[in-house]
Enzyme design. Structure first.
Site: not given
Ligand code: UD1
Ligand code: CA
Length: 467
Positions: A10, A15, A22, A154, A332, A350, A376, A422, A439
């Site tokens: 979600a 980034r 993503k 964390e 193609r 094609k 040919n 030809a 021709r």
């Molecule tokens: C999380 C872990 C961390 C771990 C790391 C590994 C937690 C609190 N932390 O951190 O311990 O080392 O992953 O990559 O779980 N996502 C949702 N909904 C949300 C939040 C996140 O779907 O509300 C999904 C993101 O799209 C992503 C994944 O969960 O695919 C991880 O979320 P992200 O925010 O990247 O977690 P980290 O802070 O990296």
């Molecule tokens: Ca992450």
């Protein structure tokens, strides 16, 4: 064992700086979430729930019937994300695996090992951990004096001692499903990021006297999540090496893995040899005993056995057994080539079919055509298939001979066994067995070669200097 999977997908993925959501960014030709779905399928998960939020519609459109979906409208943390699956999975008895949609490198074997450890220990939760050279940004695994996992902290909540731990949380786990949802309801957002952390479930379960286990991944790369384009390229490289290796172990010779790009869905038969600089993409299949490359770029194509493709591009083409393509051919979409054919240098095809045994050896364009068997097509012959508005069909019967530099002005039909001389520009159909010549007749002017030279020389000498 009743195994279910929840895939978290979600998050926004800011980034990536991308219009594309993503988890839909491809790694080796397949969206990241597609790799994760494949993994849970191989790990025999019976139900899969994808938690979608940002880009929900696009993700759902891609995943389609392979999973169920729940919407997380606001991204309040990984714990909150998993909680969204409660209406679907809350009543299930069994084990739930949790993965992220942006962690494409995890393998089914690792998930199976994780499940096995979880079951053997009778654990309520088992986390997949890894020991990494640089734990920055990741959750740290905090173990007690007996070595048992107490909790995950964390990065932003770490004390300096905790930050020094190099065993990290990959973000993948399996849980007793009932205990997971019971513990999730107790998770709060009282932490540095104000989020509902899934990781807190481990500490909650531990405090209830439940067993919390950890399985350390053999290869920490499997846990690497993609956050930006740098990570995307790293994942691509690791996945690419893995794919090449799989083909090698299946009996394919890959001369130079470092310069060979094979996407995830490609199938290659044994004893085929892939030469350097080759890219095989999409749903491409290649038979046995083929020689592909150097420098072949083949996508979405079905190639038979014993085929050679050198220095050529094929996109959406079908190529029969024992046919040779290239060097420098361009096939193609809609190209269908039979068995024992030859498509040589600087030939473009094609939306055209070529019957068994036919040859287009050099410098031709064959577009919108149906060509029979054992035909040919001579050097430089082309189909003129487009009048600026319409595409028209050229039909060439079996055993016909199309001479060098012939223009076939479509729509036009050349009958079986016909012979086109030809240099002809063919605007009318040629019946079977006929010879067509279109021709200007040749005239030779005796001794004129020297005269014309003298005239040209005089013209040059009379010209003003400097021009
Ligand atoms: C999380 C872990 C961390 C771990 C790391 C590994 C937690 C609190 N932390 O951190 O311990 O080392 O992953 O990559 O779980 N996502 C949702 N909904 C949300 C939040 C996140 O779907 O509300 C999904 C993101 O799209 C992503 C994944 O969960 O695919 C991880 O979320 P992200 O925010 O990247 O977690 P980290 O802070 O990296
Ligand atoms: Ca992450």
């Amino acid at each position: 064992m009743n195994v279910m999977a929840i895939i978290l997908a979600a998050g926004q993925g800011k980034r990536m700086k991308s219009k594309l959501y993503k988890v839909l960014h491809p790694v080796c030709g397949r969206p990241m979430v597609g790799h994760v779905l494949q993994t849970v399928k191989e790990a025999d998960c019976r139900r899969t729930v994808v938690v979608v939020g940002h880009g929900a519609e696009a993700v759902q459109a891609y995943v389609g019937g392979d999973a169920e979906f729940v919407l997380q409208e606001q991204q309040l943390g990984t714990g909150h994300a998993v909680l969204q699956a409660q209406p679907l999975l809350g009543e299930e008895e069994g084990t739930t695996v949790i993965l992220y949609g942006d962690t494409p490198l995890v393998t089914a074997n690792t998930i199976k090992d994780l499940l096995a450890k979880h079951e053997a220990a009778g654990a309520a939760a088992t986390v997949l951990t890894a020991v990494v050279p640089n734990p920055q940004g990741l959750g740290r695994i905090i173990r007690g004096e007996d070595g048992r996992v107490l909790r995950i902290v964390e990065q932003k909540d770490c004390t300096p001692e905790q930050a020094a731990v190099t065993e990290i949380n990959t973000g993948m786990y399996c849980f007793d499903n009932r205990k997971l949802f019971a513990a999730l309801s107790k998770v709060t957002n009282h932490n540095a990021q104000g989020e509902y952390y899934l990781t807190d479930v481990l500490e909650i379960l531990h405090s209830l006297g439940e067993t919390v286990e950890a399985h350390i991944a053999d290869d920490y790369a499997e846990g690497v999540g993609v956050n930006d384009r740098v990570g995307l390229a790293e994942a691509e490289q690791l996945m690419r090496a893995r794919i090449v290796r799989r083909h090698q172990l299946n009996g394919v010779t890959v001369i130079d893995p470092a310069s060979t790009y094979i996407e995830a869905d490609v199938i290659i038969g044994p004893d085929s040899v892939i030469y350097p600089g080759t890219t095989l993409r999409g749903a491409t299949t290649i038979g046995e005993d083929c020689t592909i490359g150097p420098n072949a770029d083949i996508s979405g194509s079905a190639i038979g056995s014993g085929v050679t493709v050198k220095h050529s591009v094929a996109d959406g083409a079908v190529i029969g057994d024992q046919t040779s393509v290239g060097p420098y051919a361009y096939l193609r979409p809609g190209t269908k080539i039979g068995r024992d054919c030859k498509v040589g240098d600087f030939v473009e095809i094609k939306n055209a079919s070529l019957g068994d045994g036919s040859k287009v050896s050099h410098l031709s364009y064959v577009g919108d055509a149906v060509v029979g068997k054992d035909v040919n097509i001579g050097c430089g012959a082309i189909t003129a298939n487009y009048d600026g508005f319409n595409k028209s069909l050229t039909e060439i019967g079996d055993r016909a001979f199309i001479g060098s530099n012939v223009n076939l002005i479509a729509p036009v039909k050349i009958g079986d066994g016909a012979y086109v001389v030809a240099g002809s520009t063919i605007t009318h159909d040629v019946p079977s067995g006929d010879l067509a010549i279109a021709r200007e007749r040749q005239t030779n002017k005796e001794g004129y070669a020297d005269k014309i030279r003298a005239r040209a020389k005089a013209k040059k000498e009379n010209a003003k200097p400097g021009i």
